[in-house]
Design a protein around this motif. Structure first.
Motif, PDB file in Angstrom:
ATOM      1  N   ARG A   1      46.441  25.293  56.681  1.00  0.00           N
ATOM      2  CA  ARG A   1      48.171  25.021  56.022  1.00  0.00           C
ATOM      3  C   ARG A   1      47.968  23.817  54.991  1.00  0.00           C
ATOM      4  O   ARG A   1      48.937  23.933  54.132  1.00  0.00           O
ATOM      5  CB  ARG A   1      48.946  24.466  57.089  1.00  0.00           C
ATOM      6  N   PHE A   2      47.042  23.144  54.863  1.00  0.00           N
ATOM      7  CA  PHE A   2      46.679  22.145  54.119  1.00  0.00           C
ATOM      8  C   PHE A   2      45.867  22.652  52.899  1.00  0.00           C
ATOM      9  O   PHE A   2      45.413  21.302  52.326  1.00  0.00           O
ATOM     10  CB  PHE A   2      46.622  21.124  54.436  1.00  0.00           C
ATOM     11  N   GLY A   3      45.245  23.379  52.726  1.00  0.00           N
ATOM     12  CA  GLY A   3      44.880  23.779  51.829  1.00  0.00           C
ATOM     13  C   GLY A   3      42.888  23.823  51.796  1.00  0.00           C
ATOM     14  O   GLY A   3      41.417  23.939  51.130  1.00  0.00           O
ATOM     15  N   PHE A   4      42.636  22.989  53.199  1.00  0.00           N
ATOM     16  CA  PHE A   4      41.363  23.406  53.796  1.00  0.00           C
ATOM     17  C   PHE A   4      41.000  24.651  53.655  1.00  0.00           C
ATOM     18  O   PHE A   4      41.394  25.518  54.386  1.00  0.00           O
ATOM     19  CB  PHE A   4      41.064  22.681  54.711  1.00  0.00           C
ATOM     20  N   ARG A   5      39.375  24.830  53.158  1.00  0.00           N
ATOM     21  CA  ARG A   5      38.546  26.514  53.698  1.00  0.00           C
ATOM     22  C   ARG A   5      37.817  26.632  54.555  1.00  0.00           C
ATOM     23  O   ARG A   5      36.899  25.690  54.377  1.00  0.00           O
ATOM     24  CB  ARG A   5      39.292  27.206  52.365  1.00  0.00           C
ATOM     25  N   GLU A   6      37.689  27.398  55.277  1.00  0.00           N
ATOM     26  CA  GLU A   6      36.119  27.642  56.038  1.00  0.00           C
ATOM     27  C   GLU A   6      34.847  27.341  55.286  1.00  0.00           C
ATOM     28  O   GLU A   6      34.895  28.818  54.419  1.00  0.00           O
ATOM     29  CB  GLU A   6      36.692  28.593  56.948  1.00  0.00           C
TER      30      GLU A   6
ATOM     31  N   SER B   1      29.909  24.538  69.224  1.00  0.00           N
ATOM     32  CA  SER B   1      29.904  24.258  67.556  1.00  0.00           C
ATOM     33  C   SER B   1      30.917  23.769  67.401  1.00  0.00           C
ATOM     34  O   SER B   1      32.343  23.230  68.187  1.00  0.00           O
ATOM     35  CB  SER B   1      30.069  26.027  67.905  1.00  0.00           C
ATOM     36  N   SER B   2      30.983  23.928  65.826  1.00  0.00           N
ATOM     37  CA  SER B   2      32.132  22.973  65.718  1.00  0.00           C
ATOM     38  C   SER B   2      32.320  24.095  64.097  1.00  0.00           C
ATOM     39  O   SER B   2      31.457  25.009  63.100  1.00  0.00           O
ATOM     40  CB  SER B   2      31.463  21.591  64.371  1.00  0.00           C
ATOM     41  N   VAL B   3      32.679  24.259  63.305  1.00  0.00           N
ATOM     42  CA  VAL B   3      33.631  24.960  61.713  1.00  0.00           C
ATOM     43  C   VAL B   3      34.031  23.300  61.389  1.00  0.00           C
ATOM     44  O   VAL B   3      34.221  22.217  61.132  1.00  0.00           O
ATOM     45  CB  VAL B   3      34.564  25.509  61.928  1.00  0.00           C
ATOM     46  N   TRP B   4      33.238  23.340  58.979  1.00  0.00           N
ATOM     47  CA  TRP B   4      33.404  22.872  58.787  1.00  0.00           C
ATOM     48  C   TRP B   4      33.981  24.081  57.374  1.00  0.00           C
ATOM     49  O   TRP B   4      34.193  24.816  57.222  1.00  0.00           O
ATOM     50  CB  TRP B   4      31.945  22.270  58.142  1.00  0.00           C
ATOM     51  N   LEU B   5      34.737  23.186  56.994  1.00  0.00           N
ATOM     52  CA  LEU B   5      36.419  23.690  56.135  1.00  0.00           C
ATOM     53  C   LEU B   5      35.767  22.236  54.990  1.00  0.00           C
ATOM     54  O   LEU B   5      36.132  21.194  55.112  1.00  0.00           O
ATOM     55  CB  LEU B   5      37.421  22.595  56.869  1.00  0.00           C
ATOM     56  N   GLU B   6      36.412  22.836  53.864  1.00  0.00           N
ATOM     57  CA  GLU B   6      36.370  21.846  52.315  1.00  0.00           C
ATOM     58  C   GLU B   6      37.921  21.918  51.670  1.00  0.00           C
ATOM     59  O   GLU B   6      38.381  22.926  51.774  1.00  0.00           O
ATOM     60  CB  GLU B   6      35.346  22.309  51.858  1.00  0.00           C
ATOM     61  N   LYS B   7      37.985  20.635  51.395  1.00  0.00           N
ATOM     62  CA  LYS B   7      38.787  20.930  50.033  1.00  0.00           C
ATOM     63  C   LYS B   7      38.802  20.070  48.864  1.00  0.00           C
ATOM     64  O   LYS B   7      38.345  19.100  48.861  1.00  0.00           O
ATOM     65  CB  LYS B   7      40.481  20.613  50.760  1.00  0.00           C
ATOM     66  N   ALA B   8      38.838  20.283  47.155  1.00  0.00           N
ATOM     67  CA  ALA B   8      39.067  20.183  46.220  1.00  0.00           C
ATOM     68  C   ALA B   8      39.171  18.993  45.932  1.00  0.00           C
ATOM     69  O   ALA B   8      41.435  19.105  46.251  1.00  0.00           O
ATOM     70  CB  ALA B   8      38.654  21.089  45.003  1.00  0.00           C
ATOM     71  N   LEU B   9      39.522  18.023  45.716  1.00  0.00           N
ATOM     72  CA  LEU B   9      40.301  16.989  45.436  1.00  0.00           C
ATOM     73  C   LEU B   9      40.970  16.969  43.762  1.00  0.00           C
ATOM     74  O   LEU B   9      39.978  16.545  43.137  1.00  0.00           O
ATOM     75  CB  LEU B   9      39.527  15.774  45.759  1.00  0.00           C
ATOM     76  N   ASP B  10      41.873  17.131  43.305  1.00  0.00           N
ATOM     77  CA  ASP B  10      42.052  17.391  41.539  1.00  0.00           C
ATOM     78  C   ASP B  10      42.106  16.120  41.184  1.00  0.00           C
ATOM     79  O   ASP B  10      42.751  15.166  41.755  1.00  0.00           O
ATOM     80  CB  ASP B  10      43.611  17.939  41.881  1.00  0.00           C
TER      81      ASP B  10
END
Length: 48
Positions: free
Chosen positions: A18-23, A39-48
């Motif tokens: 919801r805050f813009g992270f993608r798997e 297990s774990s899922v990793w997500l990323e979000k680019a900082l502008d």
């Protein structure tokens, strides 16, 4: 920015998305917690 979330945790994954992270990937059964592999899922979000 990176975030790692232990699975299962649908609410936390949904909140991050919801805050813009993608798997970007999943580490399957890579660690033990309370005697069970997790297990774990990793997500990323680019900082502008």
């Amino acid at each position: 920015m990176l975030s790692g979330i232990a699975l299962p945790n649908d609410a936390s994954v949904a909140l991050h998305k919801r805050f813009g992270f993608r798997e970007i990937g999943v580490f399957n059964e890579y660690a033990k917690k309370n005697g069970q592999y997790i297990s774990s899922v990793w997500l990323e979000k680019a900082l502008d």
